[in-house]
Design an enzyme around this catalytic site. Structure first.
Site, PDB file in Angstrom:
ATOM      1  N   CYS A 154      31.449  43.499  16.101  1.00  0.00           N
ATOM      2  CA  CYS A 154      32.891  43.405  15.866  1.00  0.00           C
ATOM      3  C   CYS A 154      33.609  44.629  16.431  1.00  0.00           C
ATOM      4  O   CYS A 154      33.720  45.662  15.766  1.00  0.00           O
ATOM      5  CB  CYS A 154      33.171  43.255  14.377  1.00  0.00           C
ATOM      6  SG  CYS A 154      34.933  43.136  14.017  1.00  0.00           S
ATOM      7  N   CYS A 157      36.609  45.727  14.387  1.00  0.00           N
ATOM      8  CA  CYS A 157      36.311  46.511  13.184  1.00  0.00           C
ATOM      9  C   CYS A 157      35.892  47.931  13.546  1.00  0.00           C
ATOM     10  O   CYS A 157      36.275  48.883  12.861  1.00  0.00           O
ATOM     11  CB  CYS A 157      35.173  45.885  12.376  1.00  0.00           C
ATOM     12  SG  CYS A 157      35.214  44.100  12.269  1.00  0.00           S
ATOM     13  N   ASP A 158      35.079  48.077  14.581  1.00  0.00           N
ATOM     14  CA  ASP A 158      34.389  49.352  14.806  1.00  0.00           C
ATOM     15  C   ASP A 158      34.819  50.108  16.058  1.00  0.00           C
ATOM     16  O   ASP A 158      34.413  51.257  16.250  1.00  0.00           O
ATOM     17  CB  ASP A 158      32.872  49.099  14.876  1.00  0.00           C
ATOM     18  CG  ASP A 158      32.363  48.454  13.596  1.00  0.00           C
ATOM     19  OD1 ASP A 158      32.914  48.763  12.524  1.00  0.00           O
ATOM     20  OD2 ASP A 158      31.432  47.637  13.670  1.00  0.00           O
TER      21      ASP A 158
END
Ligand code: NAP
Length: 344
Positions: A154, A157-158
């Site tokens: 992801c 997300c990261d």
């Protein structure tokens, strides 16, 4: 609302709550992504008494997507989580009940259908399966060890954690290239590691990637190992044409090598194809009358938000038809010929 007896096996394990006792919904939607929530919007609006079991991390894949650029009606694009939030509030506006519960068991053999979560047992006259698909892993050493600590599926997300760092993106499809482009916002270099000598991604994304000075592609290359001590320090790769091994130093590895449909719960009850996707017809019907499938769980090909939403809408309209044609008095009997009887 109809009152049915639970099947004994599930009754034994049931942790019934006040809210579910004796209640039989018209429809349970399994999944809280675009397909499931669109199905809920259509069903709720048609006054079908609908429960959505959205899983513990609702929103499906768009919830992990930076910007959804190609959903009609949003010319500037829209953040994935925001798009899903809007689906959800629209479903709630039409009276749907949405629970953040993970389904652990289903019984599509007896009617009404039974769906069990860790918290409760639910029943419904019809079910729409919209459980989606999950990202595939490489299965190489180091991948699991560093998952969440340098290995990710992801970028949304990261990606933030890789400001001015080097990252690798594994895969050559749309997801890999789109997320590689996204990662260039943070990282100083993005290496796409692809096992062939041409990308599978849509032409427009390829052009953007080739034009981006931060992106380079390691062609004909596969990852053999994710390297590191406490965190990721690189990937050991092999050129599939020459056999040559090399270490590419990176701080993070993003894996986008395709999807696996979430269908383990339905094996033996619903027909699955050779890749594990639910087999459904153009009206989203499965082999079990009253059980429909929508979204990526039955779509190995298109996997677009708009397509998932479309199949969710079709499934909900078919549920409406099914409930009209098979009211309570007929639900208990074997309706295995329903598809043929109702063929248009
Ligand atoms: P995909 O199209 O199936 O691509 C997976 C990629 O991973 C392929 O390049 C494949 O290589 C590679 N791969 C598979 N297994 C591998 C392994 N074990 N080791 C190394 N590489 C491996 O999957 P996706 O990118 O997730 O896309 C799925 C679908 O969603 C597609 O239809 C795509 O068009 C769609 N999508 C659309 C958008 C959009 O906004 N328009 C965004 C994301 C996804 P090969 O090429 O050699 O097979």
């Amino acid at each position: 609302m109809f009152d049915f007896k639970l099947t004994p096996s599930l009754q034994e394990t049931q942790q019934e709550t006040e809210k579910t006792r004796g209640r039989v919904y018209d429809l349970i939607v399994l999944g809280g992504g675009p397909a499931g929530l669109t199905a809920a919007i259509y069903a709720g609006r048609a006054r079908v008494d609908t429960l959505v079991l959205a899983g513990s991390l609702p929103g499906g894949q768009p919830a992990n997507t930076d910007v959804v650029d190609n959903f009609p009606g949003f010319p500037e694009g829209l953040e994935g989580p925001e798009l899903v939030r809007r689906f959800q509030s629209q479903a709630e506006r039409f009276g749907c009940q949405i629970e953040l519960e993970e389904v652990v068991e289903v019984d599509f053999f007896s009617r009404p259908f039974t769906v069990r979560t860790h918290r409760a047992t639910y029943q419904a006259l019809a079910v729409i399966v919209a459980t989606g698909a999950s990202p595939r892993r490489l299965g190489v050493p180091g991948e699991d060890k560093f998952f969440g600590r340098g290995v990710s599926a992801c970028a949304t997300c990261d990606g933030f954690f890789y400001r001015d760092k080097r990252v690798a993106v594994v895969g050559g499809g749309d997801s890999a290239v789109i997320e590689a482009l996204f990662l260039t916002r943070f990282a100083r270099e993005v290496v796409i590691i692809h096992r062939r000598d041409e990308l599978r991604a849509t032409q427009i994304y390829q052009e953007q990637a080739f034009a981006n000075p931060k992106i380079r592609v390691a062609w004909d290359t596969v990852v053999e190992e994710v390297l590191g001590d406490q965190t990721v320090s690189g990937v050991r790769v092999r050129n599939v044409k020459t056999g040559e091994m090399e270490t590419i130093e990176v701080d993070g590895v993003f894996i986008y090598v395709g999807m696996d449909p979430k269908t383990e719960l339905f094996a033996g009850q619903l027909d699955l194809d050779e890749w594990g996707y639910i087999v459904s017809d153009h009206r989203q019907r499965t082999n079990v009358p009253g059980v429909f499938a929508a979204g990526d769980v039955q779509d190995p090909l298109y996997r677009q938000v708009v397509v998932a939403a479309g199949t969710g809408a079709v499934a909900a309209m078919e549920v409406e038809k099914f409930l009209g044609e098979y009211p309570k008095s007929r639900i208990d009997k074997d309706v295995s010929t329903a598809c043929c009887e109702t063929e248009l």
